[in-house]
Design an enzyme around this catalytic site. Structure first.
Site, PDB file in Angstrom:
ATOM      1  CG  ASP A 151      -4.231  -1.617   0.742  1.00  0.00           C
ATOM      2  OD1 ASP A 151      -3.441  -2.330   1.388  1.00  0.00           O
ATOM      3  OD2 ASP A 151      -4.179  -0.380   0.717  1.00  0.00           O
ATOM      4  CB  SER A 180      -0.954  -0.038   1.198  1.00  0.00           C
ATOM      5  OG  SER A 180      -1.943   0.953   1.092  1.00  0.00           O
TER       6      SER A 180
END
Length: 398
Positions: free
Chosen positions: A224, A62
């Protein structure tokens, strides 16, 4: 695919692997990842005029992946790259990361609501609260992806890995560049794939669920990397690391918060906040605890018994630097820096820390100079407080 029942298979590197690599693991956390930049600033000061890159193996997820990829692309000049990364984060504004016009947020929120009762929006576009196309433009401008392969060839970097969640297949995929030959791995619901790291991999890894839209790689959609990332440390061990520095964007082994006098039923936003914390924080904390326990067990095995097992068992040194202050509380002090449309949305859905539980979605979205600057300063202070530990950890063999 068979279930991997060997508990410590990811903590034991392959036989005859190179055993003197230091790795840095940068988990996700949205705007919280500014804290990592502060620790990097302290590391650059501690590194000083020493030659080379102190972290030949880099792993990110991320927003932590953005930091890891940036450091990999600039591995030939560690201190200079940290300075550039700090400048980038200190000058961030929300409009450089996502679009948050009032009608756009309302429209996207409605599409999210509709998607709960269908297979997705009718036009087939990925569903999310915010449009993060400005982030794509920012990364395309500031990250020189072609330098990653060049730094690996020049010996300034051994390997880089980036984790994303494959929504289509329901598995966690770690894309890696460099590392030992045939380093790919296959485990239950997670795998390592060798590929040159590009912008689309970074956009996929940083697509916060429900906040940013999924990214498409090939035929599949990705989100993510913190989702279903059960063992965030294991990829760098697969790539040959024997010591690991982990910089989570949340307190490690923090005390439970004091409960408010009046406890209310959690709102939608508060529940989403806990889900985000679960994805970004719980896995790394659990993996750190697992690694510490396995290290203890390995040290208890006599050397003669280790030789009978057919492979060398060595503990993986791990050092954790985490925030000494509550980032949710810091975020609450800066929530007014968010665009008005987001402030209204977060307030209406109970998504701020003062709604109870100490969870604030705002802490992931506050890409502002004031908030990010405060986290950078906190990371720098925490890093310098552990200067002696870091020097012993990084340079004891040099």
């Amino acid at each position: 695919m068979e279930h991997d029942t060997t508990v410590n298979s990811d903590q034991i590197p392959p036989e005859n692997s190179y055993r003197s690599n230091t790795a840095m693991v940068l988990p996700g956390g949205g705007a919280r990842a500014a804290y990592q930049v502060g620790v990097l600033k302290a590391l650059a000061e501690i590194h000083g005029s020493r030659p080379g890159n102190p972290f030949p193996i880099l792993a990110g997820t991320s927003a932590g992946g953005i930091n890891a990829v940036s450091m990999a692309a600039g591995a030939h000049h560690f201190t200079g790259t940290v300075e550039k990364l700090e400048m980038l984060w200190r000058n961030l504004t929300t409009d450089k990361i996502y679009r948050a016009d009032f009608f756009g947020v309302i429209r996207n929120a409605l599409r999210l609501a509709v998607s709960l009762f269908s297979s997705g929006s009718s036009d087939g576009k990925p569903v999310a609260l915010l449009d993060n196309s400005p982030l794509r433009a920012l990364l395309n401008e500031h990250v020189k992806f072609e330098n990653i392969g060049r730094n690996i060839l020049n010996g300034d970097l051994d390997a880089l890995c980036l984790t994303a969640m494959n929504y289509t297949q329901g598995v966690s995929e770690t894309f890696f560049q460099g590392g030992p030959q045939y380093a790919g791995w296959q485990r239950w619901r997670r795998q390592g794939l060798a590929t040159p790291i590009q912008l689309q991999h970074l956009m996929a890894s940083s697509a916060i669920p429900t906040i940013f839209p999924p990214a498409k790689l090939g035929r599949d959609y990705y989100g993510d990397g913190a989702l279903r990332q059960l063992t965030p440390i294991s990829p760098v061990i697969h790539l040959g690391a024997n010591r690991v520095l982990v910089i989570p964007a949340n307190g490690h082994k923090r005390q439970y918060p004091k409960l408010p006098q009046e406890i209310k039923s959690p709102g939608f936003g508060q529940i989403i906040g806990h889900l985000l914390n679960s994805a970004f924080i719980d896995s790394i904390e659990t993996d750190i605890e697992r690694l510490e326990r396995i290290n203890e067990l390995v040290r208890l095995i006599p050397e003669e018994d280790q030789s009978m097992m057919g492979k060398e068992l060595l503990p993986i040194d791990c050092l954790v630097i985490s925030p000494s202050e509550d980032i949710d509380r810091i975020a609450d002090e800066h929530v007014n820096e968010l665009p008005r449309s987001l402030r209204i949305f977060l307030r209406r859905t109970g998504s701020t820390g003062n709604s109870g539980g100490g969870v604030s979605i705002a802490s992931y979205l506050l890409f502002t100079p004031e908030y990010c600057g405060k986290l950078i300063d906190l990371g720098y202070r925490d890093g310098m407080k552990q200067q002696e530990q870091l020097e012993a950890f990084l340079y004891r063999d040099k």
